[in-house]
Design a protein around this motif. Structure first.
Motif, short mmCIF file in Angstrom:
data_model
loop_
_atom_site.label_atom_id
_atom_site.label_comp_id
_atom_site.label_asym_id
_atom_site.label_seq_id
_atom_site.Cartn_x
_atom_site.Cartn_y
_atom_site.Cartn_z
N ARG A 68 0.88 -1.52 0.15
CA ARG A 68 0.17 0.47 -0.08
C ARG A 68 0.67 0.96 -0.40
NH1 ARG A 68 -2.93 -1.99 4.04
NH2 ARG A 68 -4.42 -3.91 4.03
N THR A 69 2.26 1.20 0.48
CA THR A 69 2.45 2.67 0.81
C THR A 69 4.30 2.63 -0.58
OG1 THR A 69 2.87 2.06 3.39
CG2 THR A 69 4.17 3.73 2.24
N ILE A 70 4.67 2.12 -0.89
CA ILE A 70 4.62 1.86 -2.54
C ILE A 70 3.62 2.20 -3.74
CG2 ILE A 70 4.85 0.06 -3.57
CD1 ILE A 70 7.83 0.09 -3.54
N ALA A 71 2.80 2.40 -3.36
CA ALA A 71 2.00 2.05 -4.29
C ALA A 71 0.99 3.65 -4.51
CB ALA A 71 0.56 1.52 -4.14
N LEU A 72 1.67 4.44 -3.25
CA LEU A 72 1.46 6.04 -2.90
C LEU A 72 2.10 6.39 -4.15
CD1 LEU A 72 1.16 6.44 0.59
CD2 LEU A 72 -0.73 6.12 -0.91
N ALA A 73 3.36 5.96 -4.34
CA ALA A 73 4.39 7.02 -5.44
C ALA A 73 3.85 7.01 -6.56
CB ALA A 73 5.52 5.63 -5.65
N GLY A 74 4.18 8.53 -7.37
CA GLY A 74 3.04 8.66 -8.43
C GLY A 74 2.19 9.46 -8.40
N THR A 75 1.31 9.23 -7.77
CA THR A 75 0.19 9.33 -6.91
C THR A 75 -0.15 10.94 -6.70
OG1 THR A 75 -0.51 8.94 -4.90
CG2 THR A 75 -1.57 7.48 -6.70
N ASP A 76 -1.38 12.05 -6.86
CA ASP A 76 -1.43 13.24 -7.13
C ASP A 76 -2.73 13.50 -5.93
OD1 ASP A 76 -3.44 13.12 -8.91
OD2 ASP A 76 -1.90 14.53 -10.15
N GLY A 77 -3.27 12.66 -5.66
CA GLY A 77 -4.75 12.89 -4.68
C GLY A 77 -4.68 13.87 -3.74
N PRO A 78 -5.09 14.22 -3.58
CA PRO A 78 -5.15 15.37 -1.75
C PRO A 78 -5.75 13.62 -0.68
CG PRO A 78 -6.76 15.99 -2.95
CD PRO A 78 -6.68 15.35 -4.27
N TYR A 79 -6.38 12.80 -0.99
CA TYR A 79 -6.88 11.85 0.09
C TYR A 79 -6.79 10.25 -0.92
CZ TYR A 79 -10.06 15.82 0.82
OH TYR A 79 -10.80 17.00 1.29
N VAL A 80 -6.48 9.83 0.10
CA VAL A 80 -6.45 8.10 -0.39
C VAL A 80 -7.54 7.32 0.47
CG1 VAL A 80 -5.06 6.51 0.87
CG2 VAL A 80 -3.88 8.84 -0.08
N LYS A 81 -8.07 6.75 -0.11
CA LYS A 81 -9.19 5.71 0.11
C LYS A 81 -8.45 4.49 -0.12
CE LYS A 81 -13.12 3.83 1.30
NZ LYS A 81 -13.94 4.18 2.71
N VAL A 82 -8.47 3.24 0.92
CA VAL A 82 -7.71 1.76 1.61
C VAL A 82 -9.71 0.95 0.72
CG1 VAL A 82 -7.37 0.04 2.68
CG2 VAL A 82 -6.84 2.34 3.32
N LEU A 83 -9.60 -0.22 -0.03
CA LEU A 83 -9.50 -0.59 -0.31
C LEU A 83 -8.79 -2.55 -0.86
CD1 LEU A 83 -12.61 -1.78 -1.29
CD2 LEU A 83 -11.92 -0.92 -3.52
N ASP A 84 -9.50 -3.06 0.56
CA ASP A 84 -8.88 -4.54 0.12
C ASP A 84 -9.12 -5.23 -1.20
OD1 ASP A 84 -6.84 -4.11 2.57
OD2 ASP A 84 -8.40 -4.99 3.81
N ALA A 85 -8.45 -5.93 -1.89
CA ALA A 85 -8.99 -6.44 -3.16
C ALA A 85 -9.71 -7.52 -2.19
CB ALA A 85 -7.53 -7.25 -3.56
N ASP A 86 -9.73 -8.08 -1.54
CA ASP A 86 -11.27 -8.99 -2.07
C ASP A 86 -12.48 -8.21 -0.56
OD1 ASP A 86 -10.05 -8.23 1.06
OD2 ASP A 86 -10.07 -10.79 1.67
N ASP A 87 -12.66 -7.31 -0.72
CA ASP A 87 -14.00 -5.94 -0.30
C ASP A 87 -14.49 -5.37 -1.12
OD1 ASP A 87 -13.26 -7.35 2.32
OD2 ASP A 87 -12.43 -5.35 2.71
N ARG A 88 -15.76 -4.74 -0.85
CA ARG A 88 -16.46 -4.02 -1.73
C ARG A 88 -17.25 -2.61 -1.31
NH1 ARG A 88 -20.50 -8.48 -3.04
NH2 ARG A 88 -21.73 -6.68 -2.87
N LEU A 89 -17.04 -1.68 -1.80
CA LEU A 89 -17.26 -0.47 -0.81
C LEU A 89 -18.55 -0.69 -1.15
CD1 LEU A 89 -14.99 2.39 -2.67
CD2 LEU A 89 -15.03 1.18 -0.47
N THR A 90 -19.82 0.51 -1.03
CA THR A 90 -21.41 -0.17 -0.52
C THR A 90 -21.76 2.02 -1.76
OG1 THR A 90 -21.48 1.62 1.34
CG2 THR A 90 -21.40 -1.27 1.82
N GLU A 91 -23.01 1.58 -2.18
CA GLU A 91 -22.71 3.01 -3.03
C GLU A 91 -22.79 4.18 -1.51
OE1 GLU A 91 -26.48 2.68 -4.07
OE2 GLU A 91 -26.29 0.71 -6.03
N GLY A 92 -22.32 5.08 -2.75
CA GLY A 92 -21.94 6.71 -1.78
C GLY A 92 -21.17 6.66 -0.78
N ALA A 93 -20.16 4.95 -0.47
CA ALA A 93 -19.66 5.41 0.81
C ALA A 93 -18.18 6.47 0.47
CB ALA A 93 -18.76 4.31 0.23
#
Length: 250
Positions: free
Chosen positions: A74-99
């Motif tokens: 996860r930490t190395i995945a931040l390289a080269g990103t430019d958004g002000p916010y970071v959201k965690v989403l594990d590979a086997d999970d699902r967000l609900t609508e509107g999250a």
């Protein structure tokens, strides 16, 4: 100008098959005008077993690297990103609508809040869901309260780190996820709570998949000696940060 929410996913080969469901949950998110998401999928390894499951979408970036555990990925995945916010989403999970929109609204409305979490439901193999008792009330989470609750409840946090939505600059200031074989997300959560106020949303934001191959279900995850060592360093880090007196925002 479009602003991005960076979605960070660590994945290893056994969980790659669930990426399609995670992707569908991302595509169902509706964001305010001027906002978009970028999904960075970081394989914890360099196999040929993950890429076939990565969606063909210009908003999705797939990377690989030498194995180091989910926190490193996860930490190395931040390289080269430019958004002000970071959201965690594990590979086997699902967000609900509107999250995503709910998380974003909280941090956009109050600069004094550094991170958000939300209610979770376990997603069982038969498709049914199960909630957790004792969720906190919706609203701010004051500094230090997560550590106190975690310490007195057998190292169970009152909010779930898999739902984390955090300011990218704050995340980087704390060094990303902890360098631990497990509980790296709990360690980050307690560090965040040591220096900044958070927020809990009572509306369900995540479906947490329970399945036979998940890392947290393996015997090594609960082995006494390692678990005690992980919990000790997690607690000491949080207490050291609190003692320094640094606060976010400064």
């Amino acid at each position: 100008m479009t602003r991005r929410i960076i979605i960070v996913t660590a994945v290893h080969a056994p969980s790659a098959e669930f990426l399609g469901d995670a992707y569908k949950s991302l595509c169902a998110q509706e964001l305010p005008a001027g906002w978009a998401w970028q999904w960075v999928i970081q394989e914890d390894g360099t196999t040929d077993r993950v890429r076939p499951y990565v969606p063909d979408d210009e908003r999705v970036t797939f990377r690989q690297g030498r194995p180091g555990g989910p926190g490193v990925a996860r930490t190395i995945a931040l390289a080269g990103t430019d958004g002000p916010y970071v959201k965690v989403l594990d590979a086997d999970d699902r967000l609900t609508e509107g999250a995503l929109a709910r998380d974003l609204a909280v941090l956009e409305a109050d600069r004094g809040i550094g991170w958000t979490t939300s209610r979770v439901l376990d997603l069982l193999p038969d498709g049914s869901t199960v909630g957790f008792p004792g969720d906190p009330d919706e609203g701010p989470i004051e500094r230090g309260t997560v550590l106190g609750s975690w310490r007195t409840n057998d190292f169970l946090a009152p909010v779930h780190p898999a739902t984390l939505f955090v300011r990218r600059d704050l995340l980087l200031a704390l060094g990303g996820w902890m360098a631990l074989p497990a509980s790296e997300d709990t360690g980050l959560l307690l560090a965040l709570n040591a220096v900044s106020r958070g927020w809990f949303t009572r509306e369900v934001g995540l479906l947490y998949r329970k399945w036979e191959g998940q890392v947290t279900g393996q015997a090594a995850h609960t082995a006494t000696a390692e678990r005690e060592a992980r919990m000790a360093v997690v607690e000491e880090r949080a207490r050291a940060l609190a003692a320094l007196g640094w606060r976010y925002p400064a």
